[in-house]
Structure formats: structure tokens, C-alpha cells
Design a protein around this motif. Structure first.
Motif, PDB file in Angstrom:
ATOM      1  N   HIS A  36       0.766  -1.451  -0.284  1.00  0.00           N
ATOM      2  CA  HIS A  36       0.016  -0.450   0.206  1.00  0.00           C
ATOM      3  C   HIS A  36       1.071   1.709   0.090  1.00  0.00           C
ATOM      4  O   HIS A  36       1.677   1.712   0.660  1.00  0.00           O
ATOM      5  CB  HIS A  36      -0.826   0.091   1.671  1.00  0.00           C
ATOM      6  N   GLN A  37       0.357   2.510  -0.763  1.00  0.00           N
ATOM      7  CA  GLN A  37       1.433   3.416  -0.822  1.00  0.00           C
ATOM      8  C   GLN A  37       0.775   4.352  -1.066  1.00  0.00           C
ATOM      9  O   GLN A  37      -0.625   4.795  -0.826  1.00  0.00           O
ATOM     10  CB  GLN A  37       1.906   3.180  -2.383  1.00  0.00           C
ATOM     11  N   CYS A  38       1.229   5.582  -0.342  1.00  0.00           N
ATOM     12  CA  CYS A  38       0.920   6.809  -0.526  1.00  0.00           C
ATOM     13  C   CYS A  38       2.363   7.743  -0.617  1.00  0.00           C
ATOM     14  O   CYS A  38       3.015   7.872  -0.545  1.00  0.00           O
ATOM     15  CB  CYS A  38      -0.112   7.300   0.731  1.00  0.00           C
ATOM     16  N   LEU A  39       1.509   9.088  -1.038  1.00  0.00           N
ATOM     17  CA  LEU A  39       2.471  10.125  -1.294  1.00  0.00           C
ATOM     18  C   LEU A  39       2.134  11.342   0.379  1.00  0.00           C
ATOM     19  O   LEU A  39       1.243  12.291   0.319  1.00  0.00           O
ATOM     20  CB  LEU A  39       2.006  10.646  -2.339  1.00  0.00           C
ATOM     21  N   TRP A  40       3.160  11.665   1.023  1.00  0.00           N
ATOM     22  CA  TRP A  40       3.502  13.273   1.309  1.00  0.00           C
ATOM     23  C   TRP A  40       4.105  14.028   1.142  1.00  0.00           C
ATOM     24  O   TRP A  40       4.762  14.144   0.207  1.00  0.00           O
ATOM     25  CB  TRP A  40       3.619  12.729   2.926  1.00  0.00           C
ATOM     26  N   PRO A  41       3.374  15.354   1.266  1.00  0.00           N
ATOM     27  CA  PRO A  41       2.200  15.762   2.652  1.00  0.00           C
ATOM     28  C   PRO A  41       0.601  15.336   1.552  1.00  0.00           C
ATOM     29  O   PRO A  41       0.221  15.555   1.726  1.00  0.00           O
ATOM     30  CB  PRO A  41       2.625  17.329   2.989  1.00  0.00           C
ATOM     31  N   GLU A  42       1.186  15.530   0.200  1.00  0.00           N
ATOM     32  CA  GLU A  42      -0.404  15.186  -0.926  1.00  0.00           C
ATOM     33  C   GLU A  42      -1.485  14.515   0.397  1.00  0.00           C
ATOM     34  O   GLU A  42      -2.673  15.354   0.440  1.00  0.00           O
ATOM     35  CB  GLU A  42      -0.237  15.149  -1.666  1.00  0.00           C
ATOM     36  N   ASP A  43      -1.145  13.293   0.742  1.00  0.00           N
ATOM     37  CA  ASP A  43      -1.442  12.833   1.361  1.00  0.00           C
ATOM     38  C   ASP A  43      -1.341  12.397   2.514  1.00  0.00           C
ATOM     39  O   ASP A  43      -0.635  12.509   2.924  1.00  0.00           O
ATOM     40  CB  ASP A  43      -1.575  10.785   1.017  1.00  0.00           C
TER      41      ASP A  43
ATOM     42  N   PRO B 110      -0.397   9.414   9.524  1.00  0.00           N
ATOM     43  CA  PRO B 110      -0.271   9.542  10.828  1.00  0.00           C
ATOM     44  C   PRO B 110       1.143  10.006  11.178  1.00  0.00           C
ATOM     45  O   PRO B 110       1.849   9.903  10.605  1.00  0.00           O
ATOM     46  CB  PRO B 110      -0.419   8.288  11.493  1.00  0.00           C
ATOM     47  N   GLY B 111       0.637  11.064  11.847  1.00  0.00           N
ATOM     48  CA  GLY B 111       2.184  11.416  12.523  1.00  0.00           C
ATOM     49  C   GLY B 111       3.569  10.940  12.591  1.00  0.00           C
ATOM     50  O   GLY B 111       4.449  11.906  12.107  1.00  0.00           O
TER      51      GLY B 111
ATOM     52  N   ALA C 194       4.532  10.972   9.620  1.00  0.00           N
ATOM     53  CA  ALA C 194       4.738  12.526   8.683  1.00  0.00           C
ATOM     54  C   ALA C 194       6.099  13.063   8.947  1.00  0.00           C
ATOM     55  O   ALA C 194       7.156  13.313   8.442  1.00  0.00           O
ATOM     56  CB  ALA C 194       3.366  13.454   9.185  1.00  0.00           C
ATOM     57  N   GLU C 195       6.424  12.533  10.376  1.00  0.00           N
ATOM     58  CA  GLU C 195       7.853  13.774  10.898  1.00  0.00           C
ATOM     59  C   GLU C 195       9.254  12.041  10.645  1.00  0.00           C
ATOM     60  O   GLU C 195       9.805  13.299  10.102  1.00  0.00           O
ATOM     61  CB  GLU C 195       8.064  12.822  12.706  1.00  0.00           C
ATOM     62  N   ALA C 196       8.985  10.826   9.651  1.00  0.00           N
ATOM     63  CA  ALA C 196       9.611  10.106   9.367  1.00  0.00           C
ATOM     64  C   ALA C 196      10.030  10.806   7.563  1.00  0.00           C
ATOM     65  O   ALA C 196      11.481  11.178   7.478  1.00  0.00           O
ATOM     66  CB  ALA C 196       9.611   8.645   9.654  1.00  0.00           C
ATOM     67  N   ALA C 197       8.657  11.140   6.786  1.00  0.00           N
ATOM     68  CA  ALA C 197       8.743  11.608   5.843  1.00  0.00           C
ATOM     69  C   ALA C 197       9.889  13.009   5.943  1.00  0.00           C
ATOM     70  O   ALA C 197      10.635  12.898   4.942  1.00  0.00           O
ATOM     71  CB  ALA C 197       7.491  12.363   5.340  1.00  0.00           C
TER      72      ALA C 197
END
Lengths: 106, 238
Positions: free
Chosen positions: B29-36, B39-40, B43-46
Motif C-alpha cells: 500500500h502506498q501514499c504520497l506525503w504531504p499530498e496524502d 499519521p504523525g 509524517a515526521e519520518a517523511a
């Protein structure tokens, strides 16, 4: 990151040309692995390859796994390392260990 | 990866937008941060991965996620569409740099001499200000002409560029240092300029000089511990 981006662009152009494509990405490394996490290899069902996930030691084995993933659609997490029998077979001569994630582009 | 996500990755790159590709390794499963949203902790790791420009696997609630930063390309701004630049530019492209060449002298900055890069025929101060160099930018001045090099260095020194190099002998650089001081730059800022430019490999030809410059840029980018050249001394009579 630019070389891995070029792999994505190549993968996209292959797919646009009607090829079946899988992507392999180094997700973890230990010891003296030749390519850092994030390195990508794109493979087509027809046997084309772009980019790399090692110095050439495991590309063949990763391409085989990619063909399975292209057929099944199920991603795989591959382990390569000196304690791994399969890695002995394909010869990870650097003595490093790495994990490679393989997914279909579909 | 879905073709839709691949397209979003590519448009983020085209728009020079830093994004992180997040992949759950158990099922892909994939998503693109910060567009998607993520969880906190993820997001911090990203954010960290983008800042360090280093991919890593993190574990969140027992699930392994691969955090893959996709930063905009590194930039190389070359001031002076000169002979050395003609060697430098084609060598910089495969190293992953988006290259811009600035030279207001029309005879130099031609498409014929420079393919695959952005050519700007304006004065370096205006052109540099518009390009807004950042921490992923290297600036190289090659004209030997203070009228062109100095304004570019002035802008570069006020920006967080990770590399600033100026072609010219120690004597030339000594005079340059004096001029930059008159422009209000302090010693610490001026010491950021690599001059004489490039690693000391006894380069003679234009391609050899280009190689020594690019090797120094890579070393700066990767934080390699290299012996720097002895800084140029300011001439006694400035």
C-alpha cells in the motif's frame, strides 16, 4: 535521487509503450552494500532492465522475482545476505545484506 | 505502484515539489506525503527523510514502512558560458544536476554550445536573484570577469548554496576577496568560496578542470573530508 527518478521516467515510458513493468527498490541495507536504500531497478516482462539495486550481483534474481510479481500482481520483500542460501547462489560477493521490495507497476 | 501514483510522483518532480513516497512493505500500500495525509510519526519520518535526502524503513504499530524521499533535482548554476562550461555542463547532467548557464554575452550563451540546459542571457545579479539558490544549489563562476562573477558571488554568498566555487588564480582570488569585502561580506562568508576552484588534481584541459570542479561539488554535497586548498591570501596592497 536523480538516478532513481530517471528509472521511474523510463518505467513510465515503457508502460506507455505497452510493456508490463515491475519496480524493485532497495529498502534496507546492512554492511557493505553497493547501492543505498532508495535505489531502483525497473524490469519488463520482455526482459528490459533500467537502474540497479546492487553492483550486478542480485539483478538476475530480482528480475526473476519481478516476473513472478508481474504475473501475480502480489508485491514481494526479498532478503539477500551472506547467511541466505539464495544469496550464496547468486553470489553477493560484497558480504553485505539488503532487502529489496518488488512491486508491479499496474 | 499504480500508474496514477507514478504520474503524481512525476508531476511533483516537474513542479520541483519535495514529496515522500510511503510504502507499507507487508502489502505494498502506498501514499504520497504531504499530498496524502499520514499519521504523525510517519509524517515526521517523511519530513526527516526529505531533509536528510536519505531513504529509510521505519516501523509503526508493528508495520514496516519504506519512506522514500523524492527531492527536486540538485541545481548547478554556471556563470559564464565559456569553454570550461562546455565541458562542465554535459558532465553535470548525469550526476543529477538541473543546470542553468548565465551569460549576458550573446555570442557565448547559444543553444548550439549548450544543449539540454537552461540558458539565461541576463546580467548575473538579476538572473541569480530570480533563480533563488537554495541548499540544494551549487554555484560556479567561470568568467574571470569581475563585472560578471562578482554580482553572482554576491547573491550566492547571501544564499544557503551548498557549494560556491570561483575560477581564477590565487592572485585573482585575492583581489576578488578584497572587492567582496568592500561589498560588505565578512571573512567567514567569503571563506565559503572554493578558490582556486576544484580538487587539486593538476587539471590542465577544460574537461579535466570540469572533472575537478564536479568532484569537489560531489565531495561538498556528500560531506567528504577532503584537504581543502590553502586559501588565497589577500594581496598586501589591495
Amino acid at each position: 535521487m536523480s538516478d532513481s527518478e530517471d528509472v521511474l521516467a523510463t518505467a513510465a515510458s515503457w508502460r506507455a509503450a505497452g510493456e508490463t513493468v515491475a519496480l524493485a527498490t532497495v529498502v534496507e541495507t546492512w554492511g557493505s552494500s553497493p547501492r543505498p536504500a532508495g535505489s531502483r531497478l525497473a524490469v519488463t516482462a520482455s526482459g528490459r532492465m533500467a537502474g540497479s539495486v546492487s553492483g550486478g550481483c542480485i539483478e538476475g534474481a530480482v528480475a526473476d522475482a519481478a516476473k513472478q510479481t508481474m504475473a501475480s500482481g502480489t508485491p514481494q520483500l526479498l532478503d539477500f545476505g551472506i547467511s541466505d542460501e539464495r544469496a550464496w547462489e547468486v553470489g553477493l560477493a560484497c558480504g553485505g545484506k539488503l532487502k529489496v521490495f518488488v512491486e508491479a507497476l499496474s | 505502484m499504480t500508474p496514477d501514483l507514478l504520474a503524481r510522483l512525476q508531476s511533483a518532480r516537474a513542479a520541483l515539489q519535495p514529496v515522500a513516497l510511503l510504502t507499507r512493505l507487508s502489502d505494498g500500500h502506498q501514499c504520497l506525503w504531504p499530498e496524502d495525509s499520514a499519521p504523525g510519526a510517519l509524517a515526521e519520518a517523511a519530513e526527516t527523510a526529505l531533509r536528510d535526502d536519505a531513504a529509510r524503513t521505519v516501523t509503526l504499530d508493528g508495520e514496516a514502512w519504506f519512506v522514500h524521499p523524492q527531492n527536486p533535482p540538485l541545481r548547478l548554476i554556471v556563470v559564464g558560458a565559456v569553454h570550461v562550461a562546455q565541458s562542465l555542463v554535459p558532465m553535470a547532467l548525469p550526476l543529477g544536476f538541473a543546470v542553468t548557464v548565465i551569460d549576458p554575452r550573446r555570442a557565448f550563451a547559444t543553444e548550439e554550445r549548450f544543449t539540454g540546459v537552461t540558458l539565461i542571457g541576463e546580467w548575473p545579479d538579476e538572473a541569480m536573484a530570480a533563480l533563488r539558490p537554495d541548499g540544494r544549489t551549487a554555484v560556479v563562476t567561470l568568467t574571470h570577469d569581475p563585472k560578471l562573477d562578482d554580482p553572482a558571488l554576491d547573491v550566492a554568498l547571501k544564499a544557503p548554496c551548498f557549494y560556491i566555487g570561483a575560477l581564477g588564480s590565487r592572485r585573482t582570488h585575492g583581489k576578488r576577496v578584497a572587492r567582496l569585502k568592500e561589498m560588505g561580506h565578512g571573512e567567514a562568508a567569503i571563506a565559503r568560496i572554493r578558490a582556486p576552484i576544484g580538487l587539486d588534481i593538476e587539471a590542465v584541459t577544460a574537461p579535466e578542470i570540469a572533472l575537478s570542479i564536479l568532484a569537489e561539488i560531489v565531495a561538498a554535497r556528500r560531506g567528504a573530508a577532503l584537504a581543502r586548498r590553502v586559501p588565497a591570501a589577500e594581496p598586501a596592497t589591495a
